[in-house]
Structure formats: C-alpha cells, structure tokens
Design an enzyme around this catalytic site. Structure first.
Site, PDB file in Angstrom:
ATOM      1  N   GLU A 212       0.617  -1.121  -0.363  1.00  0.00           N
ATOM      2  CA  GLU A 212       0.083   0.347  -0.552  1.00  0.00           C
ATOM      3  C   GLU A 212       0.847   1.353   0.189  1.00  0.00           C
ATOM      4  O   GLU A 212       0.615   2.069   0.654  1.00  0.00           O
ATOM      5  CB  GLU A 212      -0.852  -0.045   1.516  1.00  0.00           C
ATOM      6  CG  GLU A 212      -2.190  -1.497   1.051  1.00  0.00           C
ATOM      7  CD  GLU A 212      -3.154  -1.437   2.093  1.00  0.00           C
ATOM      8  OE1 GLU A 212      -4.240  -1.278   2.404  1.00  0.00           O
ATOM      9  OE2 GLU A 212      -2.225  -0.757   3.730  1.00  0.00           O
ATOM     10  N   GLU A 289      -6.475  -7.732  -1.565  1.00  0.00           N
ATOM     11  CA  GLU A 289      -7.270  -7.554  -0.115  1.00  0.00           C
ATOM     12  C   GLU A 289      -8.893  -7.397   0.220  1.00  0.00           C
ATOM     13  O   GLU A 289      -9.002  -6.287  -0.242  1.00  0.00           O
ATOM     14  CB  GLU A 289      -6.538  -6.613   0.677  1.00  0.00           C
ATOM     15  CG  GLU A 289      -5.340  -6.686   1.674  1.00  0.00           C
ATOM     16  CD  GLU A 289      -4.902  -6.493   2.096  1.00  0.00           C
ATOM     17  OE1 GLU A 289      -5.249  -5.184   3.592  1.00  0.00           O
ATOM     18  OE2 GLU A 289      -3.440  -6.175   2.917  1.00  0.00           O
TER      19      GLU A 289
END
EC number: 3.2.1.23
Length: 659
Positions: A212, A289
């Site tokens: 991320e 995710e």
C-alpha cells in the site's frame, strides 16, 4: 635435462593447483559455502535450476492469469504464520482447501525475525520455510508478501523498533539507514525461500513489492530499490503491488509489478478495477485484500459484518472474473506485545485478538461466513467446470472449560522490579528506543519505568505527549494514570515525606501500523518512539538524573522471576502493580480454552513462558485465547501482571467473548 623437465612439470602442477584454488575461491565467493548455513546453500540464487527452463510461472494476457501456460484463477486466503501456533498450520490449511481455495497468502514479520540488528530467528512459529513447505504439501500455492513494511495491524507495520534509535530515521524511504537495514534482512530472508518458487518446483507464484505504498508516499524510487533486492536475491516469480485506487494512481509501478487492489465495499472495488483496466488491457483483475471483516480497538465496539452483505460482495467479485484473496481468511492472535495501533484524530490501540470476523475464527472454527464462502466458490467457480463437490470440511479443534483457578502467590512491585537487569540513566526521561540498556540496545516492547528518589513535593508535571499510557507511582502506590489523549499532564502527589520514590511507568500499547498522506501528521511513523521525552517538573522545578528500567517480560526475565525467592502467599492488591502466580495441573492431553479475565482491570497473561497478550476491562475483548500447544500435560504456570487491582480467580470457558 631430466632435472629441468621435472622442474617444468612441478611448475605446471603449481600453476594448475593455483588455478584450481582460484576457481574454488571464486565459486565460493559468488555461490556460497554449502555447509555454512541458510545464506549460502548450494542452491544459491546464481545457480540455475533445470526446472526454470521448462516451467513458466504466473503470467497474464488479456485479463487472464496463466500458470505454466494454463488458465488460472487465484482463489486465496490470508493467514499469517506468526499469528497461529505451528501445530495448527496444517489444520487451517486443510480448511482453506475444503473451502475451495488454491492459494495461501502471508506477510513476513521483520520485527520478529530480526529482534536485534543482525540476529535472526526463524524457529517455532517463525519457521517460515516449514510453513511454505507445508502449504506446498497441502496443495496450496503461495503469495509471499515480505514487506519490509506490512501494516497488518501489527506493531510498527512489522518494522523493528530499533530503527527508531536513529533520530534521523525515515522509514519506507530510500534513507540510507533504512536501506542498509532492509538489505541485511532481505539478504538473510530471501535465500531461504528462493528454491520454493514455482519455477523451481515450489509453491510461491507471486511476491509483493512493499505494501500500500502509494497511499503513503510517491517516492517510487523506493519501490525500485525493493524490487532490485528481490531480483538480486533470486526472486523470479511475478511481482505485484497492492493498494487502494488512489494509491495505485499516486505511486504507479505498472511497468515493474502487476497492480492489485484492496477494498471491502463493492463500489470501492469497481473504482480500483477501473484504474487497473485503464492502465493496461492485459492486466488481470485481482483483489489482493478483500476485507472479510475488520479489527478492533480497545474501548471501541467489536466489529462484525452482516452475512448477507458479505455474501453479496463476494458474489460480485467472483462474477466479475477477478481473482481474490480473502483478507483475513484466518486472523489468529496478536500474541505478546505485537498488536499495532492507529492515530488519525487520536491514538487507538488494537486489541489482542485478531479474529477479524473472518471465515475461520481466532481459534480456527468454521463459521457461517466460511460455509457461505464455500457455497459461493463451489457454485460460481467449480460447478461450471464440472466439479460438483469440495473436500470434506475438517472438524473444529476440541476445546474444554477448565475449572476456575485461584491465585496462589504474588510478587510485589518492589520485588518484581528488583530483578530487572536492563537499566539505563539519563538527565531527563527519553523514549525507550533511545536508551542504551545493558545489552547496548534500546527497548522495543512492554513497559519502561522512569525512577527518581525525591524529597517532599506537591505538583508533578510530565512533558509533552504520553506514549501511550503512564501510571504515576509514589512509594510503589498509584497516584494517577495519564494516556495519549490527556491534555493536562499534572497531578497533586502529596509527597510529604523527606524521602520518596517516584516512578512513572509508561506502557507501549502498540506502535502505529498504518498512516496515509492525508493524515494530520503524515510523518507519524517516524515518531513512534514510546515513553516520555522531555523535562519532568515538581512544583515548577526541573527534575534531573533519572534511572530507567526496561520491563519487557522477555524470556530471560521470565525465567529469572519464575525461579525467584520473593514469592509470597496471595493477597489481593489494589493501587499497585503486582505480579501474581498460579499453577494448574492438566491430566491427559491439553485442549484449547479461553481465559476470561473478569474481576481484573488491566495487564498481561503469561502461560508457561508464552505471553498471551493484553487484557483490559474497557473491552471489547473479554477473553484471551489459549491454544492447546501452549499448555502441557502436568503442571502449568500462569503469571498475571496486573497494573491496578487484582481479581482472585482465573475463569476458563469454551467460547470467546470478543464484545
């Protein structure tokens, strides 16, 4: 003549011997000594495995994954080896297979693997290689996410706290000190797993570059640095990144790694998929995710999902043709002091349980969410392929409700702290990471004690911001408690005697594990030093010359206090931190159980030397999970460090109480 010929022959032999030695030295320099440990096995990264020429790994074209040239769809579940007892890895993997998954995804916890710079631990629950080999034997492929930053509601996002001993540290960047630390860690980690790549006959089909990153920074050069280390150490499988839609745009790395998206809400997913579609018509869609639930903070409600909403989101992803990784499929537990925290408007520490409302519970139980997930995967993925049933779902691990256990002994705060060996000194209190304790290193976890012998005094004033919770003790008795939200750090002590012992006990409740560029302080990761930092005043006068003690409950300390002579018969205590002990005899084979800490206030529980984690009366979590492998047949030792006021009994139950 003969003598001359013999000399020439001897010279040739010497030349040949020297050449042979040179070749051997050159070979060992580049390929490593096969007997010298995991960094230098005979399958070093420079050795070409014959499989590599014949096996094609994970590739893609026209929105389709291929594995060894055959169409492939990733159906993955997240489970972290460091959150699950190794004895239960296989059980959880078998339940993944029975749900229709073909892949396991895991992070790597740098802070656990390198607790001290240059000293590594890959044993027990940290035996990553054993974990990956077991996944392979169970027929699961692996997506490896080695970080070095992982977020994951894990202390400091998995980065070791000793990085912060450098006051100029800039984590998740190309700051030289950070680069050097990563280079050392990857240099030890990656050679242990390179031969477990798919192209070499192993389970690893993809490896993630950082985590991320675009949500945090636009310094794409850092991603290039991480990629360079991965390739240098022999990672040849498909590289990926994962982020939200905005992060994918802020730090584009499309030429070097396949972008994947993280989300929970369907609309967020559509936005992320559109970013990927617009970038390249060949990129397959993947949710790295898909958040199956959410984590909890102390003092906040327990998070759960509506099953019908969850099912609708899963169905939408499967119908879209995208690959999916269920994060988490099995969350496990933040054992010890490993739970992380968030800090946006204010600081919020994560609880011990990482149940996450995932398809498998903290204890690995099958849930309604699991069965609904299994049903959807069977209907939408396998039945169209002519596969009409999935493997039988394994039974849950048995649990018992042991009889309540009364405390037998106690150790006073004075006696407990007398056994602390990690001590330091400073003119004014400093963060725990900045001391040079007896080991020459700062403190990573637990409690730091700032101690000072003072005369009489009235008003005590602490500096700056408490990180994260400070209990003020006067002559071992509690005066007050401050936390990170306390605005006014002043208290009236009533120290009327001429000689008093002042102790400020500061608990590290967990370092922030995630921050994005929109946060009030985007640089907060570099400010995760715990304890106090600045001048303490009494009645307006500066107090100097402090002793610091590291109460981190490490294995050496636990061994020492377990065998100490200062244990006394149990008497419930109030207003003074105290260590309590009880012993429980288990006849036969131990079983899983949950420990209910009702009647207790706040502290930690240690069973047979294993720190189960924190309990706290503010909830939402009321029970601590005790896996059977942490218990033993015969005598079991329970240590309770209670910060405020003790209960009398420990209560056991079969079911968790998470709020």
């Amino acid at each position: 003549m003969r003598t001359t010929m013999l000399r020439e022959r001897q010279k040739k032999r010497l030349y040949l011997l020297a050449a042979a030695v040179a070749v051997i030295v050159w070979y060992y320099y580049f390929y490593g000594y096969p007997w010298s440990g995991p960094d230098a096995r005979s399958d070093n990264l420079n050795v070409i495995d014959p499989l590599e020429d014949d096996v094609e790994g994970l590739t893609f074209t026209k929105r389709q994954f291929f594995l060894n040239t055959k169409p492939f769809r990733i159906l993955s579940g997240a489970m972290h080896y460091f959150r699950v007892p190794s004895e239960y890895w296989q059980d959880r993997m078998m339940k993944m297979k029975a749900c229709g998954l073909n892949t396991l995804e895991t992070y790597v916890s740098w802070n656990l693997h390198e607790p001290v710079p240059g000293k590594f631990n890959f044993t027990g629950m940290l035996n990553l290689r054993k974990y990956l080999e077991l996944a392979h034997s169970e027929g699961l492929y692996v997506i490896l996410r080695p970080g070095p930053y992982i977020c994951s509601e894990w202390d400091f996002g998995g980065m070791p706290s000793w990085l912060l001993a450098d006051q100029k540290m800039k984590v998740r960047s190309n700051y030289q000190g950070y680069q050097e630390a990563i280079t050392r860690f990857f240099g030890y980690l990656l050679p242990q797993v390179t031969d477990l790549q798919f192209k070499r006959g192993g389970p690893i089909i993809a490896v993630q570059v950082e985590n991320e990153f675009g949500s945090f920074s636009t310094e794409v050069n850092h991603l290039m640095f991480i990629k360079g280390l991965l390739r240098l150490h022999g990672i040849k499988e498909l590289l990926v990144t994962s982020d939200g839609s905005e992060g994918l745009v802020r730090a584009p790395f499309y030429q070097d790694a396949l972008p994947t998206v993280n989300f929970k809400d369907t609309e967020q997913g559509r936005t992320g998929f559109e970013v990927i579609k617009q970038e390249n018509p060949d990129f397959p869609l993947m949710v790295m995710e898909f958040w199956t639930g959410w984590f909890d903070h102390w003092g906040q409600p327990h998070n759960t999902d509506d099953l019908s909403v969850y099912a609708e989101r899963v169905a939408t992803i499967l119908d879209s043709g995208a690959s999916i990784n269920f994060y988490m499929f099995h969350g496990g537990t933040n054992f010890g002091f490993m739970a992380g925290a968030n800090e946006f408007s204010h600081y919020k520490a994560d609880v011990t349980s990482y149940d996450y409302d995932a398809p498998l519970t903290e204890a690995g139980d099958i849930t309604e969410k699991y069965m609904k997930t299994r049903e959807l995967i069977l209907e939408k993925i396998y039945k169209p392929l002519g596969i009409l049933q999935l493997p039988v779902v394994p039974a849950n691990v048995p649990r018992v409700e042991y009889a309540k256990l009364r405390m037998a002994e106690m150790m006073t705060w004075k006696d407990l702290t007398s056994h602390i060996m990690k001590t330091g000194h400073s003119e004014r209190p400093m963060p725990m990471e900045m001391y040079k304790f007896d080991s020459g290193l700062g403190q990573s976890y637990g409690y730091i004690i700032y101690r000072k012998q003072i005369g009489s005094g009235n008003w005590l004033e602490l500096p700056g911001k408490v990180r994260d919770r400070a209990q003020v003790l006067l002559n071992t008795w509690s005066v007050t408690t401050f936390d990170s939200d306390s605005k006014k750090l002043e208290v009236q002590m009533h120290a009327s005697q001429p000689n008093n012992l002042l102790e400020i006990v500061v608990e590290n409740l967990g370092r922030v594990n995630f921050i994005n560029h929109k946060a009030p302080d985007p640089d907060i990761l570099n400010k995760q030093r715990k304890g106090l930092d600045g001048d303490v005043k009494i009645d307006g006068k500066f107090v100097t010359d402090w002793n610091a003690l590291a109460l981190d409950f490490d294995q050496e300390f636990l061994y020492k206090i377990s065998r100490a002579s200062e244990w006394k018969s149990f008497i419930p205590q109030k207003n003074s931190p105290t260590l309590y002990r009880a012993q429980m005899v288990i006849a036969g084979t131990p079983a899983d159980t949950f420990l209910n800490m009702k009647d207790w206030k706040k502290g930690i529980v240690i069973v047979n030397g294993m720190n189960l984690g924190r309990y706290w009366e503010i909830g939402p979590q009321r029970t601590l999970y005790i896996p059977a492998p942490f218990l033993k047949s015969g005598m079991n030792e329970f240590l309770i460090f209670e910060e405020h006021a003790s209960g009398e009994y420990l209560y056991f139950q079969k079911e968790p109480q998470l709020g």
